[in-house]
Design an enzyme around this catalytic site. Structure first.
Site, PDB file in Angstrom:
ATOM      1  N   HIS A 304      37.344  39.203  -1.306  1.00 39.10           N
ATOM      2  CA  HIS A 304      36.436  40.343  -1.113  1.00 39.10           C
ATOM      3  C   HIS A 304      35.571  40.135   0.128  1.00 39.10           C
ATOM      4  O   HIS A 304      35.436  41.034   0.969  1.00 39.10           O
ATOM      5  CB  HIS A 304      35.568  40.477  -2.376  1.00 39.10           C
ATOM      6  CG  HIS A 304      34.489  41.501  -2.309  1.00 39.10           C
ATOM      7  ND1 HIS A 304      34.444  42.595  -3.152  1.00 39.10           N
ATOM      8  CD2 HIS A 304      33.373  41.607  -1.538  1.00 39.10           C
ATOM      9  CE1 HIS A 304      33.379  43.314  -2.891  1.00 39.10           C
ATOM     10  NE2 HIS A 304      32.704  42.726  -1.915  1.00 39.10           N
ATOM     11  N   GLU A 305      34.980  38.938   0.244  1.00 43.89           N
ATOM     12  CA  GLU A 305      34.088  38.668   1.375  1.00 43.89           C
ATOM     13  C   GLU A 305      34.849  38.641   2.697  1.00 43.89           C
ATOM     14  O   GLU A 305      34.362  39.140   3.713  1.00 43.89           O
ATOM     15  CB  GLU A 305      33.344  37.348   1.155  1.00 43.89           C
ATOM     16  CG  GLU A 305      32.434  37.325  -0.066  1.00 43.89           C
ATOM     17  CD  GLU A 305      31.422  38.458  -0.085  1.00 43.89           C
ATOM     18  OE1 GLU A 305      30.870  38.787   0.984  1.00 43.89           O
ATOM     19  OE2 GLU A 305      31.197  39.036  -1.165  1.00 43.89           O
ATOM     20  N   HIS A 308      35.258  41.957   4.386  1.00 43.44           N
ATOM     21  CA  HIS A 308      34.058  42.508   5.037  1.00 43.44           C
ATOM     22  C   HIS A 308      33.986  42.125   6.515  1.00 43.44           C
ATOM     23  O   HIS A 308      33.350  42.820   7.311  1.00 43.44           O
ATOM     24  CB  HIS A 308      32.789  41.982   4.362  1.00 43.44           C
ATOM     25  CG  HIS A 308      32.414  42.690   3.103  1.00 43.44           C
ATOM     26  ND1 HIS A 308      32.513  44.048   2.940  1.00 43.44           N
ATOM     27  CD2 HIS A 308      31.886  42.215   1.934  1.00 43.44           C
ATOM     28  CE1 HIS A 308      32.087  44.386   1.732  1.00 43.44           C
ATOM     29  NE2 HIS A 308      31.709  43.298   1.106  1.00 43.44           N
ATOM     30  N   ASP A 319      31.157  48.394   0.900  1.00 45.26           N
ATOM     31  CA  ASP A 319      31.097  48.402  -0.564  1.00 45.26           C
ATOM     32  C   ASP A 319      30.882  49.843  -1.009  1.00 45.26           C
ATOM     33  O   ASP A 319      29.772  50.265  -1.317  1.00 45.26           O
ATOM     34  CB  ASP A 319      29.969  47.495  -1.070  1.00 45.26           C
ATOM     35  CG  ASP A 319      30.286  46.026  -0.889  1.00 45.26           C
ATOM     36  OD1 ASP A 319      31.432  45.634  -1.164  1.00 45.26           O
ATOM     37  OD2 ASP A 319      29.397  45.270  -0.464  1.00 45.26           O
TER      38      ASP A 319
END
Length: 353
Positions: A304-305, A308, A319
């Site tokens: 997920h990170e 970004h 998000d």
């Protein structure tokens, strides 16, 4: 990816949000955000519950969050102004009471913040501001759904000199003060998470490119070949970044070098610097890999990170919808830029959800 085994002293950051409006069909509840100018670049937001029932929502990554998260989107001549702050990943169960806000019907909360502290507005001129998205709602301190919010569009004329004098919230200090090393159990956990991230991302990339069309439709709301190729390319880029701890576009800290972890935050990313940092909760709350569909773990949090970070694959994700119910309510264009959609898809491929 450059794996940092020695932390450094760093300063503060500032606000993050959705540049894309989110539509939720059939939603009776909602939050209305009224934006107004109270100074040159200082903005006031009044958030009102327009529904007919009390609503309890997570105000982290939203108005009232003291961390430098994105609360509004800024545009100059229809081009979005870069945000320089953090994107946080939160726990979805066992949230502390201080992370939650309850609003009765018609009730409001207020927040004030300076947009020049998190974006370079030293050029001055006309800036257009808005705020739209989804906020997680909770029952018994557990995320159980989402509620949409939308704001008015505010246009302000920014004085360049005054904006330039505003202290920037994000300051990367010179690495003069060495703090604790990443070693022992944390080093082992992060190394395992990175290996698992490589496996998950590669499998998800293959599934995106040529796997089940119904599963891809479930998460990304389309089966177009161009979207499948884009998703596969981002996931392959994540796998490549996670595969190396000595090179790449990101810097990964195993501890909270910025001081923005709270009792509800697992990890965060500074997209403008391609920096990722884990919080204590990453190690104490998350399993290495979950055996539950749509649940959180260390590997999908790291994945997920990575999404970004624009240095991994540009543009970096936002998000826009957090958790399965919110992520699967997005449009195809929104899902393509939503970090949790990639994490949830990788989890689904791994567990055959």
């Amino acid at each position: 990816m450059r794996f940092i085994s020695v932390s450094s002293l760093l300063l503060a950051l500032a606000p993050a949000l959705n540049a894309v409006p989110v539509e939720v069909a059939g939603s009776a509840q909602g939050l209305d955000v009224t934006l107004s100018q109270v100074g040159n670049t200082r903005i006031k937001a009044v958030v009102k519950n327009t529904g007919s029932e009390d609503v309890t929502f997570v105000h982290l990554n939203f108005f009232k969050d003291a961390a430098p998260v994105q609360k509004v989107s800024l545009f100059r001549n229809a081009t979005e102004v870069q945000f320089q702050g953090i994107k946080q990943r939160l726990i979805t169960e066992g949230l502390s009471d201080d992370a939650l806000t309850t609003l009765a019907p018609g009730a409001t909360i207020e927040d004030e913040f300076d947009i020049a502290s998190t974006s370079d507005l030293s050029e001055g001129g006309t800036i257009t501001i808005n705020s739209n998205g989804l906020v997680p709602i909770t029952t018994d301190n557990k995320v159980t759904g989402y509620i949409p919010f939308t704001s008015n569009e505010l246009s302000i004329d920014v004085d360049a000199a005054e904006a330039a004098s505003v202290t920037q919230a994000v300051k990367i200090l010179e690495r003069r003060t060495k703090v604790t090393s990443c070693s022992g159990s944390r080093l082992s956990a992060l190394q395992t998470a990175l290996r698992n991230t490589v496996s998950l991302a590669r499998a998800a990339a293959t599934a995106a490119q040529s796997g089940s069309s119904s599963r891809f439709q479930e998460y990304f709301k389309t089966t177009s070949s161009s979207t499948r190729s884009t998703v596969a390319a981002r996931l392959n880029a994540v796998a490549n970044e996670a595969a190396s701890t000595s090179s790449g576009s990101t810097t990964y800290y195993c501890s909270d070098v910025y001081g923005y972890c709270s009792s509800n935050v697992l990890a965060y990313t500074l997209p403008s610097y391609n920096i990722i940092a884990n919080c204590d909760l990453y190690y104490s709350y998350l399993p290495a890999l979950t055996s539950t569909c749509h649940a959180q773990d260390q590997a999908t949090t790291t994945l997920h990170e990575f999404t970004h970070a624009p240095g991994v694959y540009s543009p970096g994700t936002d998000d826009l919808g957090y958790g399965y119910s919110a992520a699967t309510a997005l449009s195809a264009s929104q899902a393509l830029l939503n970090a949790d959609t990639y994490a949830l898809f990788a989890n689904a491929v791994n567990l055959n959800c």
